[in-house]
Scaffold this motif. Structure first.
Motif, PDB file in Angstrom:
ATOM      1  N   VAL A 163      16.836  34.656  69.133  1.00 29.47           N
ATOM      2  CA  VAL A 163      17.675  33.839  67.821  1.00 29.47           C
ATOM      3  C   VAL A 163      16.847  33.163  67.277  1.00 29.47           C
ATOM      4  O   VAL A 163      17.058  31.715  67.524  1.00 29.47           O
ATOM      5  CB  VAL A 163      19.080  33.338  68.447  1.00 29.47           C
ATOM      6  CG1 VAL A 163      19.709  33.151  67.665  1.00 29.47           C
ATOM      7  CG2 VAL A 163      19.508  33.940  69.692  1.00 29.47           C
ATOM      8  N   SER A 164      16.224  33.381  66.304  1.00 34.40           N
ATOM      9  CA  SER A 164      15.458  32.456  65.161  1.00 34.40           C
ATOM     10  C   SER A 164      16.338  32.025  64.315  1.00 34.40           C
ATOM     11  O   SER A 164      17.668  32.419  64.423  1.00 34.40           O
ATOM     12  CB  SER A 164      14.492  32.516  64.824  1.00 34.40           C
ATOM     13  OG  SER A 164      14.359  34.220  63.837  1.00 34.40           O
ATOM     14  N   GLY A 165      16.039  31.087  62.932  1.00 35.23           N
ATOM     15  CA  GLY A 165      16.977  30.574  61.899  1.00 35.23           C
ATOM     16  C   GLY A 165      18.386  31.908  61.493  1.00 35.23           C
ATOM     17  O   GLY A 165      18.209  32.443  61.356  1.00 35.23           O
ATOM     18  N   MET A 166      19.423  30.407  61.702  1.00 35.83           N
ATOM     19  CA  MET A 166      20.585  31.652  61.335  1.00 35.83           C
ATOM     20  C   MET A 166      21.013  31.242  59.351  1.00 35.83           C
ATOM     21  O   MET A 166      20.073  30.488  58.943  1.00 35.83           O
ATOM     22  CB  MET A 166      21.972  30.875  61.551  1.00 35.83           C
ATOM     23  CG  MET A 166      21.806  31.127  63.042  1.00 35.83           C
ATOM     24  SD  MET A 166      22.416  31.969  63.394  1.00 35.83           S
ATOM     25  CE  MET A 166      24.595  32.376  63.318  1.00 35.83           C
ATOM     26  N   GLY A 173       9.756  45.909  58.841  1.00 35.48           N
ATOM     27  CA  GLY A 173       9.469  45.655  59.995  1.00 35.48           C
ATOM     28  C   GLY A 173       8.549  46.521  59.620  1.00 35.48           C
ATOM     29  O   GLY A 173       7.688  46.573  58.717  1.00 35.48           O
ATOM     30  N   THR A 174       7.711  47.497  61.065  1.00 32.82           N
ATOM     31  CA  THR A 174       6.586  48.373  61.163  1.00 32.82           C
ATOM     32  C   THR A 174       7.042  49.540  60.605  1.00 32.82           C
ATOM     33  O   THR A 174       7.781  50.463  60.902  1.00 32.82           O
ATOM     34  CB  THR A 174       5.568  47.419  62.314  1.00 32.82           C
ATOM     35  OG1 THR A 174       6.462  48.770  63.427  1.00 32.82           O
ATOM     36  CG2 THR A 174       5.323  46.620  62.644  1.00 32.82           C
ATOM     37  N   ALA A 175       5.691  50.202  60.553  1.00 36.54           N
ATOM     38  CA  ALA A 175       5.480  51.680  60.311  1.00 36.54           C
ATOM     39  C   ALA A 175       5.829  52.403  61.664  1.00 36.54           C
ATOM     40  O   ALA A 175       6.114  53.408  61.561  1.00 36.54           O
ATOM     41  CB  ALA A 175       3.861  51.427  58.797  1.00 36.54           C
ATOM     42  N   ASN A 215      14.391  40.268  67.413  1.00 35.32           N
ATOM     43  CA  ASN A 215      14.238  39.113  66.704  1.00 35.32           C
ATOM     44  C   ASN A 215      15.730  39.856  65.060  1.00 35.32           C
ATOM     45  O   ASN A 215      16.300  39.175  64.664  1.00 35.32           O
ATOM     46  CB  ASN A 215      13.439  38.291  65.829  1.00 35.32           C
ATOM     47  CG  ASN A 215      13.080  37.496  65.360  1.00 35.32           C
ATOM     48  OD1 ASN A 215      14.869  36.841  65.500  1.00 35.32           O
ATOM     49  ND2 ASN A 215      12.437  36.799  64.882  1.00 35.32           N
ATOM     50  N   LYS A 216      15.053  40.601  64.685  1.00 35.01           N
ATOM     51  CA  LYS A 216      15.368  41.663  63.393  1.00 35.01           C
ATOM     52  C   LYS A 216      17.117  41.917  63.141  1.00 35.01           C
ATOM     53  O   LYS A 216      18.119  41.413  62.828  1.00 35.01           O
ATOM     54  CB  LYS A 216      15.222  42.092  63.347  1.00 35.01           C
ATOM     55  CG  LYS A 216      14.536  44.013  64.124  1.00 35.01           C
ATOM     56  CD  LYS A 216      14.245  44.971  63.452  1.00 35.01           C
ATOM     57  CE  LYS A 216      12.981  44.480  62.910  1.00 35.01           C
ATOM     58  NZ  LYS A 216      12.154  46.358  62.387  1.00 35.01           N
ATOM     59  N   LEU A 250      22.985  40.215  61.974  1.00 37.64           N
ATOM     60  CA  LEU A 250      23.896  40.067  62.429  1.00 37.64           C
ATOM     61  C   LEU A 250      24.561  38.676  61.755  1.00 37.64           C
ATOM     62  O   LEU A 250      25.560  38.500  61.514  1.00 37.64           O
ATOM     63  CB  LEU A 250      24.434  40.151  63.651  1.00 37.64           C
ATOM     64  CG  LEU A 250      24.319  41.198  64.354  1.00 37.64           C
ATOM     65  CD1 LEU A 250      23.952  41.768  65.926  1.00 37.64           C
ATOM     66  CD2 LEU A 250      25.673  41.988  64.040  1.00 37.64           C
ATOM     67  N   GLY A 251      22.989  37.763  61.904  1.00 34.96           N
ATOM     68  CA  GLY A 251      22.995  36.191  61.608  1.00 34.96           C
ATOM     69  C   GLY A 251      23.445  36.102  60.007  1.00 34.96           C
ATOM     70  O   GLY A 251      23.963  34.930  59.326  1.00 34.96           O
TER      71      GLY A 251
END
Length: 341
Positions: A156-159, A177-179, A259-260, A265-266
């Motif tokens: 849970v990084s920055g909100m 994201g990534t391919a 993380n995403k 959601l944040g």
């Protein structure tokens, strides 16, 4: 001082950088850029240097299975030299799963067993603290190694909070994201429903999509190119993020909490996932419209409702819940390091 050991570039690892925001100061011993004074290139020699330099007090965190040999050596050196002021933590990013028969060869099997037995030994040492990314992974590790459960530290990084000024796109789903995780299996339903998929990420464009054999869907997909992890403001334009990989049945996917997920959601977005992402679905099941599970059989009928997003009440519930998970994760992280005393 917290020292992060990782066999990749720590500055590009969102989990490492998240932890650096929670406890400071930090140094990196890794396979990446040496921007900070005191950062080192990961090797046995730099491990020994770090042990000697920080012998009076430090917190060493070893990230992922690739760091296990260095963690094992650190344990041997620290115990042998009686350097109890250095605290060791193992951050288990995912399960060490045995290669499938079709993917395996002698070399990969040998590597699997070497890392399995090192990890088993590490789990038997109570003085080495363990943290991981989800409840399901913690439970699996307890069963595999017969040890205590690792402490849960969510990604849970920055909100970011929802934007009240950004105009939402009502007919578009978001993927970033990534391919390698691109939701190709949603393209039929997206095209049939007349909605668009907006894509952010390096190495993905119309030419790439054609080369992958999906030329007929190009008109339904818009590519925006690479993005900076430090600037995810584009998220605010959308109501729903896609994380869809129904064919992957590994436990690492089942218990994935990326993380995403928390970034979306944040920011007030719903997240649509394939039904194999069990922990995401169960964790947010009490919040209407937060995490929406769809399966390949019903995806055609579900597509239209996915672009509507959450209502205001659900958004507020989602924000509060994500914030509570972040606060508990910070507490758990400090506990694992031994900084709660």
């Amino acid at each position: 001082m917290v020292i992060h050991f990782y066999k990749t570039d720590c500055t590009r690892a969102s989990r490492v950088m998240m932890q650096c925001d929670w406890v400071m100061p930090n140094k990196f011993v890794h396979r990446g850029s040496l921007k900070q004074n005191g950062d080192k290139y990961l090797s046995i020699y730099s491990l020994l240097q770090s042990i000697i330099k920080y012998r009076k007090e430090a917190y060493f965190i070893f990230h992922g299975q690739s760091s296990l040999p260095y963690l094992f050596l650190a344990w041997v050196f620290i115990r042998g030299l009686n350097m109890s002021a250095i605290k060791l933590t193992y951050d288990v990013h995912d399960l060490h799963e045995k290669p499938k028969k079709e993917d395996g060869n002698v070399r990969s099997l040998i590597r699997f067993y070497i890392f399995y037995y090192i990890e088993k030994y590490i789990f038997s040492r109570n003085r080495i603290k363990k943290i991981t990314v989800s409840v399901g992974l913690a439970n699996e590790m307890q069963k595999i190694y017969g040890s205590s459960k690792p402490t849960i530290v969510y990604n849970v990084s920055g909100m970011m909070r929802p934007s009240n000024t950004c105009v939402k796109l009502n007919n578009s789903l978001l993927y970033f994201g990534t391919a390698g995780r691109f939701p190709f299996l949603l393209l039929d339903a997206i095209q049939a429903s007349g909605i668009d998929l907006h894509v952010y990420g390096r190495g993905m464009n119309s030419e790439w999509m054609i080369s992958e054999g999906y030329a007929k869907y190009v008109d339904n997909v818009t590519f925006f190119g690479a993005y900076s992890p430090d600037d995810l403001s584009f998220i605010h334009r959308y109501k729903c993020l896609v994380i869809y990989a129904p064919n992957d049945i590994s436990l690492n996917f089942k218990y994935s909490m990326p993380n995403k997920l928390f970034q979306a959601l944040g920011s007030g977005l719903s997240v649509v996932v394939s039904s194999n992402f069990s922990e995401m679905i169960e964790t947010f099941s009490a919040i209407r419209g937060a995490v929406i599970s769809i399966d390949p059989e019903s995806v055609q009928n579900d597509m239209r409702r996915l672009t509507s997003g959450m209502n205001r009440e659900s958004i507020e519930q989602s924000l509060a819940f994500v914030e509570s998970l972040k606060l508990s994760s910070i507490e758990n992280y400090k506990f694992a390091l031994g900084l709660d005393k």
